[in-house]
Scaffold this active site. Structure first.
Site, PDB file in Angstrom:
ATOM      1  N   LYS A  13       0.822  -1.218   0.000  1.00 51.95           N
ATOM      2  CA  LYS A  13       0.000   0.000   0.000  1.00 51.95           C
ATOM      3  C   LYS A  13       0.856   1.269   0.000  1.00 51.95           C
ATOM      4  O   LYS A  13       0.638   2.162  -0.797  1.00 51.95           O
ATOM      5  CB  LYS A  13      -0.906   0.062   1.251  1.00 51.95           C
ATOM      6  CG  LYS A  13      -1.863  -1.083   1.410  1.00 51.95           C
ATOM      7  CD  LYS A  13      -2.811  -0.851   2.579  1.00 51.95           C
ATOM      8  CE  LYS A  13      -2.142  -0.802   3.940  1.00 51.95           C
ATOM      9  NZ  LYS A  13      -1.632  -2.098   4.415  1.00 51.95           N
ATOM     10  N   ARG A  88      -9.366   1.671   8.630  1.00 50.74           N
ATOM     11  CA  ARG A  88      -8.980   0.321   9.036  1.00 50.74           C
ATOM     12  C   ARG A  88     -10.069  -0.372   9.847  1.00 50.74           C
ATOM     13  O   ARG A  88      -9.923  -1.531  10.189  1.00 50.74           O
ATOM     14  CB  ARG A  88      -7.745   0.415   9.911  1.00 50.74           C
ATOM     15  CG  ARG A  88      -6.460  -0.064   9.265  1.00 50.74           C
ATOM     16  CD  ARG A  88      -5.369   0.205  10.277  1.00 50.74           C
ATOM     17  NE  ARG A  88      -4.177  -0.539  10.105  1.00 50.74           N
ATOM     18  CZ  ARG A  88      -3.100  -0.105   9.471  1.00 50.74           C
ATOM     19  NH1 ARG A  88      -3.121   1.050   8.865  1.00 50.74           N
ATOM     20  NH2 ARG A  88      -2.015  -0.838   9.458  1.00 50.74           N
ATOM     21  N   ARG A 122      11.696  -5.524   4.848  1.00 54.36           N
ATOM     22  CA  ARG A 122      11.399  -4.121   4.555  1.00 54.36           C
ATOM     23  C   ARG A 122      12.339  -3.208   5.336  1.00 54.36           C
ATOM     24  O   ARG A 122      12.635  -3.442   6.492  1.00 54.36           O
ATOM     25  CB  ARG A 122       9.944  -3.832   4.922  1.00 54.36           C
ATOM     26  CG  ARG A 122       9.584  -2.363   4.892  1.00 54.36           C
ATOM     27  CD  ARG A 122       8.114  -2.138   4.718  1.00 54.36           C
ATOM     28  NE  ARG A 122       7.335  -2.472   5.899  1.00 54.36           N
ATOM     29  CZ  ARG A 122       6.012  -2.373   5.943  1.00 54.36           C
ATOM     30  NH1 ARG A 122       5.345  -2.005   4.878  1.00 54.36           N
ATOM     31  NH2 ARG A 122       5.361  -2.684   7.045  1.00 54.36           N
ATOM     32  N   ARG A 165      11.542  -1.145  10.742  1.00 52.02           N
ATOM     33  CA  ARG A 165      10.500  -0.708  11.663  1.00 52.02           C
ATOM     34  C   ARG A 165      10.424  -1.666  12.840  1.00 52.02           C
ATOM     35  O   ARG A 165      10.546  -2.862  12.670  1.00 52.02           O
ATOM     36  CB  ARG A 165       9.148  -0.675  10.938  1.00 52.02           C
ATOM     37  CG  ARG A 165       8.805   0.695  10.396  1.00 52.02           C
ATOM     38  CD  ARG A 165       7.635   0.653   9.482  1.00 52.02           C
ATOM     39  NE  ARG A 165       6.448   0.034  10.078  1.00 52.02           N
ATOM     40  CZ  ARG A 165       5.284  -0.074   9.445  1.00 52.02           C
ATOM     41  NH1 ARG A 165       5.166   0.376   8.223  1.00 52.02           N
ATOM     42  NH2 ARG A 165       4.258  -0.638  10.040  1.00 52.02           N
ATOM     43  N   ARG A 176      -0.297  -8.224  13.583  1.00 55.39           N
ATOM     44  CA  ARG A 176      -0.896  -7.230  12.696  1.00 55.39           C
ATOM     45  C   ARG A 176      -1.765  -7.890  11.625  1.00 55.39           C
ATOM     46  O   ARG A 176      -2.805  -7.359  11.238  1.00 55.39           O
ATOM     47  CB  ARG A 176       0.196  -6.377  12.056  1.00 55.39           C
ATOM     48  CG  ARG A 176       0.757  -5.351  13.050  1.00 55.39           C
ATOM     49  CD  ARG A 176       2.138  -4.895  12.679  1.00 55.39           C
ATOM     50  NE  ARG A 176       2.190  -4.176  11.427  1.00 55.39           N
ATOM     51  CZ  ARG A 176       3.269  -4.105  10.658  1.00 55.39           C
ATOM     52  NH1 ARG A 176       4.367  -4.723  11.015  1.00 55.39           N
ATOM     53  NH2 ARG A 176       3.248  -3.415   9.546  1.00 55.39           N
TER      54      ARG A 176
HETATM   55  P1  ADP Z   1       1.184  -1.551   7.888  1.00 56.03           P
HETATM   56  O1  ADP Z   1       0.201  -1.302   6.795  1.00 56.03           O
HETATM   57  O2  ADP Z   1       2.449  -2.107   7.390  1.00 56.03           O
HETATM   58  O3  ADP Z   1       0.627  -2.291   9.055  1.00 56.03           O
HETATM   59  P2  ADP Z   1       0.995   1.241   8.835  1.00 56.03           P
HETATM   60  O4  ADP Z   1       2.125   2.168   8.738  1.00 56.03           O
HETATM   61  O5  ADP Z   1      -0.194   1.474   7.982  1.00 56.03           O
HETATM   62  O6  ADP Z   1       1.639  -0.189   8.560  1.00 56.03           O
HETATM   63  O7  ADP Z   1       0.492   1.159  10.364  1.00 56.03           O
HETATM   64  C1  ADP Z   1       1.367   0.964  11.434  1.00 56.03           C
HETATM   65  C2  ADP Z   1       0.613   0.993  12.746  1.00 56.03           C
HETATM   66  O8  ADP Z   1       0.016   2.282  12.934  1.00 56.03           O
HETATM   67  C3  ADP Z   1      -0.542   0.006  12.855  1.00 56.03           C
HETATM   68  O9  ADP Z   1      -0.102  -1.259  13.296  1.00 56.03           O
HETATM   69  C4  ADP Z   1      -1.438   0.708  13.883  1.00 56.03           C
HETATM   70  O10 ADP Z   1      -0.940   0.539  15.198  1.00 56.03           O
HETATM   71  C5  ADP Z   1      -1.265   2.171  13.544  1.00 56.03           C
HETATM   72  N1  ADP Z   1      -2.279   2.663  12.570  1.00 56.03           N
HETATM   73  C6  ADP Z   1      -2.028   3.162  11.329  1.00 56.03           C
HETATM   74  N2  ADP Z   1      -3.163   3.519  10.709  1.00 56.03           N
HETATM   75  C7  ADP Z   1      -4.178   3.240  11.563  1.00 56.03           C
HETATM   76  C8  ADP Z   1      -5.596   3.362  11.496  1.00 56.03           C
HETATM   77  N3  ADP Z   1      -6.225   3.838  10.409  1.00 56.03           N
HETATM   78  N4  ADP Z   1      -6.315   2.960  12.589  1.00 56.03           N
HETATM   79  C9  ADP Z   1      -5.720   2.475  13.695  1.00 56.03           C
HETATM   80  N5  ADP Z   1      -4.395   2.325  13.815  1.00 56.03           N
HETATM   81  C10 ADP Z   1      -3.613   2.696  12.770  1.00 56.03           C
END
Ligand code: ADP
Ligand code: ZN
Length: 220
Positions: A13, A88, A122, A165, A176
């Site tokens: 994404k 999400r 990554r 990360r 996750r």
């Molecule tokens: P990935 O898609 O690789 O899991 P992201 O950078 O999108 O990584 O998200 C990392 C973390 O940030 C998630 O595991 C969550 O804790 C938090 N997070 C990001 N976006 C949201 C969201 N829309 N709602 C709730 N938590 C979020």
């Protein structure tokens, strides 16, 4: 154009959104990047969300929705945006529908074993969030060559230091993926019912996928 990238963590994404953003002249908005940036700067928001990101759990909806509202009220979003990692949860999707009307939701499909391989390899720029990958994955029709910086350990864009990360470790990756299945996967049906969902099978590197995505959104 108002786009959302939906898909499990590690499905690409962030990479696709960041490459499409300059091509479509709309900002790439990653809630994950916003949270990580605030954590690095130790802002009140950063301190609030830290514990959720460390565990791989979701940040509470009210916090996320507030952040997104503020972000899309900014000038650069007037012609649209690309969301990556938001919404999400059903709650977030409903809140977003109240603020704006999406044009399309791209649902990225990728198998779990490839996701785990990709995520463990990554690397991200600590300064600008640019994504790299040190793995060379070849599995049947799937081909994911490494995405390496020109100079080892340094970001091509800003020279920042590349790092892994903290939540890209096998234990947290699995948590996750579970959170994704429970909380985010139901959004596929939500957007299907609105007839704005398009499936995209992720089979190769960004050079292969970006033209496919542009075609899917009718821009090529
Ligand atoms: P990935 O898609 O690789 O899991 P992201 O950078 O999108 O990584 O998200 C990392 C973390 O940030 C998630 O595991 C969550 O804790 C938090 N997070 C990001 N976006 C949201 C969201 N829309 N709602 C709730 N938590 C979020
Ligand atoms: Zn950088």
């Amino acid at each position: 154009m108002k786009l959302v990238f939906l898909g499990p963590p590690g499905s690409g994404k962030g990479t696709y959104a960041s490459r499409l953003s300059p091509l479509l002249s709309i900002p790439h908005i990653s809630t994950g990047d916003i949270f990580r940036d605030n954590m690095a700067r130790k802002t009140p928001l950063g301190k609030k969300v830290e514990k959720y990101l460390k565990r791989g759990g979701l940040v509470p909806d009210d916090i996320v929705i507030e952040v997104v509202k503020e972000r899309i009220s900014q000038k650069d979003c007037r012609n649209g945006f690309i969301f990556d990692g938001f919404p999400r949860t059903a709650e977030q999707a409903i809140a977003l529908d109240r603020i704006t009307k999406l044009d399309m939701v791209l649902n990225l499909n990728l198998s779990e074993d490839i996701i785990i391989k990709k995520m463990s390899a990554r690397r991200v720029c600590g300064k600008c969030g640019q994504i790299y990958n040190i793995a060379d994955i070849r599995l049947g029709k799937f081909r994911f060559p490494p995405i390496l910086p020109k100079k080892e350990g340094a970001c091509d864009k800003c020279g920042g230091k590349l790092m892994q990360r903290k939540d890209d470790t096998i234990g947290v990756i699995k948590d996750r993926l579970e959170v994704y299945k429970k909380q985010t996967k139901p959004l596929i049906d939500y957007y299907k019912k609105k007839s704005i969902l398009r499936d995209v099978n992720v089979i190769g590197p960004p050079e292969v996928m970006v033209p496919i995505i542009l075609k899917t959104i009718g821009k090529q």
